[in-house]
Design an enzyme around this catalytic site. Structure first.
Site, PDB file in Angstrom:
ATOM      1  N   ASP A 260      21.321 116.487  11.939  1.00  0.00           N
ATOM      2  CA  ASP A 260      22.647 117.101  11.910  1.00  0.00           C
ATOM      3  C   ASP A 260      22.633 118.147  13.020  1.00  0.00           C
ATOM      4  O   ASP A 260      21.931 119.154  12.926  1.00  0.00           O
ATOM      5  CB  ASP A 260      22.876 117.741  10.539  1.00  0.00           C
ATOM      6  CG  ASP A 260      24.229 118.439  10.469  1.00  0.00           C
ATOM      7  OD1 ASP A 260      24.842 118.677  11.536  1.00  0.00           O
ATOM      8  OD2 ASP A 260      24.666 118.751   9.344  1.00  0.00           O
TER       9      ASP A 260
ATOM     10  N   LYS B  97      36.205 120.410  24.173  1.00  0.00           N
ATOM     11  CA  LYS B  97      35.709 119.608  25.306  1.00  0.00           C
ATOM     12  C   LYS B  97      35.613 120.466  26.574  1.00  0.00           C
ATOM     13  O   LYS B  97      34.643 120.377  27.330  1.00  0.00           O
ATOM     14  CB  LYS B  97      36.599 118.383  25.544  1.00  0.00           C
ATOM     15  CG  LYS B  97      36.487 117.319  24.458  1.00  0.00           C
ATOM     16  CD  LYS B  97      35.066 116.802  24.285  1.00  0.00           C
ATOM     17  CE  LYS B  97      34.931 115.669  23.297  1.00  0.00           C
ATOM     18  NZ  LYS B  97      33.547 115.350  22.953  1.00  0.00           N
TER      19      LYS B  97
ATOM     20  N   GLY C 193      24.555 111.213  16.666  1.00  0.00           N
ATOM     21  CA  GLY C 193      25.765 110.415  16.384  1.00  0.00           C
ATOM     22  C   GLY C 193      25.544 108.943  16.638  1.00  0.00           C
ATOM     23  O   GLY C 193      26.446 108.232  17.088  1.00  0.00           O
TER      24      GLY C 193
ATOM     25  N   ILE D 119      20.841 110.352  12.945  1.00  0.00           N
ATOM     26  CA  ILE D 119      21.941 110.083  12.001  1.00  0.00           C
ATOM     27  C   ILE D 119      22.243 111.355  11.213  1.00  0.00           C
ATOM     28  O   ILE D 119      21.423 112.274  11.169  1.00  0.00           O
ATOM     29  CB  ILE D 119      21.578 108.948  11.016  1.00  0.00           C
ATOM     30  CG1 ILE D 119      20.333 109.328  10.195  1.00  0.00           C
ATOM     31  CG2 ILE D 119      21.318 107.648  11.777  1.00  0.00           C
ATOM     32  CD1 ILE D 119      20.136 108.446   8.985  1.00  0.00           C
TER      33      ILE D 119
ATOM     34  N   TYR E 276      40.387 119.781  19.728  1.00  0.00           N
ATOM     35  CA  TYR E 276      39.483 118.817  20.366  1.00  0.00           C
ATOM     36  C   TYR E 276      39.347 119.139  21.852  1.00  0.00           C
ATOM     37  O   TYR E 276      38.239 119.219  22.396  1.00  0.00           O
ATOM     38  CB  TYR E 276      40.060 117.420  20.157  1.00  0.00           C
ATOM     39  CG  TYR E 276      39.244 116.270  20.697  1.00  0.00           C
ATOM     40  CD1 TYR E 276      38.028 115.924  20.131  1.00  0.00           C
ATOM     41  CD2 TYR E 276      39.731 115.487  21.743  1.00  0.00           C
ATOM     42  CE1 TYR E 276      37.303 114.837  20.600  1.00  0.00           C
ATOM     43  CE2 TYR E 276      39.007 114.392  22.214  1.00  0.00           C
ATOM     44  CZ  TYR E 276      37.795 114.077  21.636  1.00  0.00           C
ATOM     45  OH  TYR E 276      37.088 113.004  22.095  1.00  0.00           O
TER      46      TYR E 276
HETATM   47  C1  AKB Z   1      40.330 110.279  20.844  1.00  0.00           C
HETATM   48  O1  AKB Z   1      41.377 109.606  20.872  1.00  0.00           O
HETATM   49  O2  AKB Z   1      40.180 111.311  20.188  1.00  0.00           O
HETATM   50  C2  AKB Z   1      39.180 109.825  21.714  1.00  0.00           C
HETATM   51  C3  AKB Z   1      39.267 110.410  23.081  1.00  0.00           C
HETATM   52  C4  AKB Z   1      40.147 109.826  24.081  1.00  0.00           C
HETATM   53  O3  AKB Z   1      38.606 111.360  23.366  1.00  0.00           O
HETATM   54  N1  AKB Z   1      39.151 108.399  21.772  1.00  0.00           N
END
Ligand code: AKB
Length: 320
Positions: A53, A146, A8, A34, A142
């Site tokens: 990738d 994480k 990345g 990349i 997301y």
């Molecule tokens: C997002 O807003 O997705 C990122 C983060 C805080 O992880 N900047």
């Protein structure tokens, strides 16, 4: 001797981190990984780059073998709002790619840096002064990726001895490469709009407090954590780190000190607002301070001065 791969590397953090790593460890020792976007300028000219990738383990393996890589900064990621719009892709990039990186790291004995996020917390987390060790039940894809990433990194350290280390980044503010699809992106865009148009339409509501950090601190945090004495690290994955917490109103008022006719209006984006409401207002980063000496250099005042100076210069040279 460190031989580093940054996945990345053309992204918001990767583009600046790669150059800083090259300054520190030597241009030829830091490979910019990349995917589709080609590197340009200094990133392209100052050192090697390769297509990596991270969802394809063969591509990672080939580059690790070719350059004798022993440290991977895994920055390939999809930000929160984008991942929420395409959760399947969010999982693939957020988890499957990390799993590939960890597997290659296990086989070839590499250390791994993994950027977690304030997104790893959720609405049942204490929102003020969020502790290092606390409830993590995120409600976004997301966030799910994480938390999974933090756990995977812990597992690979305990089970296989892979030297994994990570940070829970807040919103990162920078003036080189724009972020894309994040919930905290407004805090970058506002500076560009203030300089170019003296007007900004904010997608988050007044009173939405979030942790933030200026890019130089974000880069130092990653490098300093990777350089830290391992015997002092109790947590490894992933340390709360923050430099400031503000809402859109406080940020706009800081900008108005320099651009008095700047105007901000609100047009709330429901997806981003929902995500922001589930994230902490401010984190407690004392574990990072105690275990490896984390200390940010920039606050809202000094960051704003620098952002407006750099973006103002780019604007007057016709580069925006
Ligand atoms: C997002 O807003 O997705 C990122 C983060 C805080 O992880 N900047």
């Amino acid at each position: 001797m460190k031989h580093i791969l940054v996945t990345g590397s053309v992204g918001q953090i990767g583009s600046e981190l790669t150059l800083e790593l090259r300054k520190k460890y030597g241009n030829e020792n830091v490979v910019a990984g990349i995917r589709k976007t080609q590197p340009t300028g200094e990133l392209k000219d100052s050192g090697p780059y390769e297509v990596v990738d991270a969802t394809d383990i063969t591509q990672i393996t080939n580059v690790v073998k070719k350059y004798n890589i022993n440290v991977i900064y895994h920055l390939a990621a999809m930000l929160s709002a984008i991942a929420e719009n395409n959760p399947q892709a969010g999982w693939n990039v957020g988890v499957n790619a990390l799993y590939n990186v960890l597997e290659v790291a296990r086989e070839f004995n590499c250390a791994v840096f993994f950027p977690s996020s304030i997104g790893a917390f959720g609405p049942t987390t204490p929102l003020d002064n969020t502790p290092q060790d606390t409830i993590q039940r995120p409600t976004t894809m997301y966030g799910v990726t994480k938390v999974t990433g933090e756990l995977l990194c812990d597992y690979y350290f305990k089970r296989f001895g892979v030297d994994t280390r990570g940070l829970r980044y807040p919103g990162i503010i920078s003036n080189v490469t724009l972020p894309g699809g994040g919930t905290t992106d407004y805090a970058v865009e506002i500076y560009y709009e203030a300089v170019k148009n003296k007007r900004f339409t904010c997608p988050l509501a007044k009173g939405t407090f979030l942790d933030m950090m200026y890019m130089p601190d974000a880069i130092n945090a990653a490098i300093n954590l990777m350089e830290a004495d391992p015997s002092k690290l109790i947590h490894r994955n992933a340390f709360n780190v923050t430099a400031m917490s503000f809402d859109p109103e406080i940020l706009a008022n800081e900008i108005k000190k320099h651009i008095p006719d700047f105007i901000m209006v609100y047009e709330v984006d429901q997806t981003k607002q929902g995500i922001a409401d589930s994230w902490p207002n401010s984190m407690d980063d004392s574990a990072a301070r105690e275990e490896w000496g984390w200390e940010p250099q920039y606050n809202l005042t000094t960051m704003t001065l620098d952002m407006l100076k750099v973006i103002g210069e780019k604007h007057s040279r016709g580069l925006l």
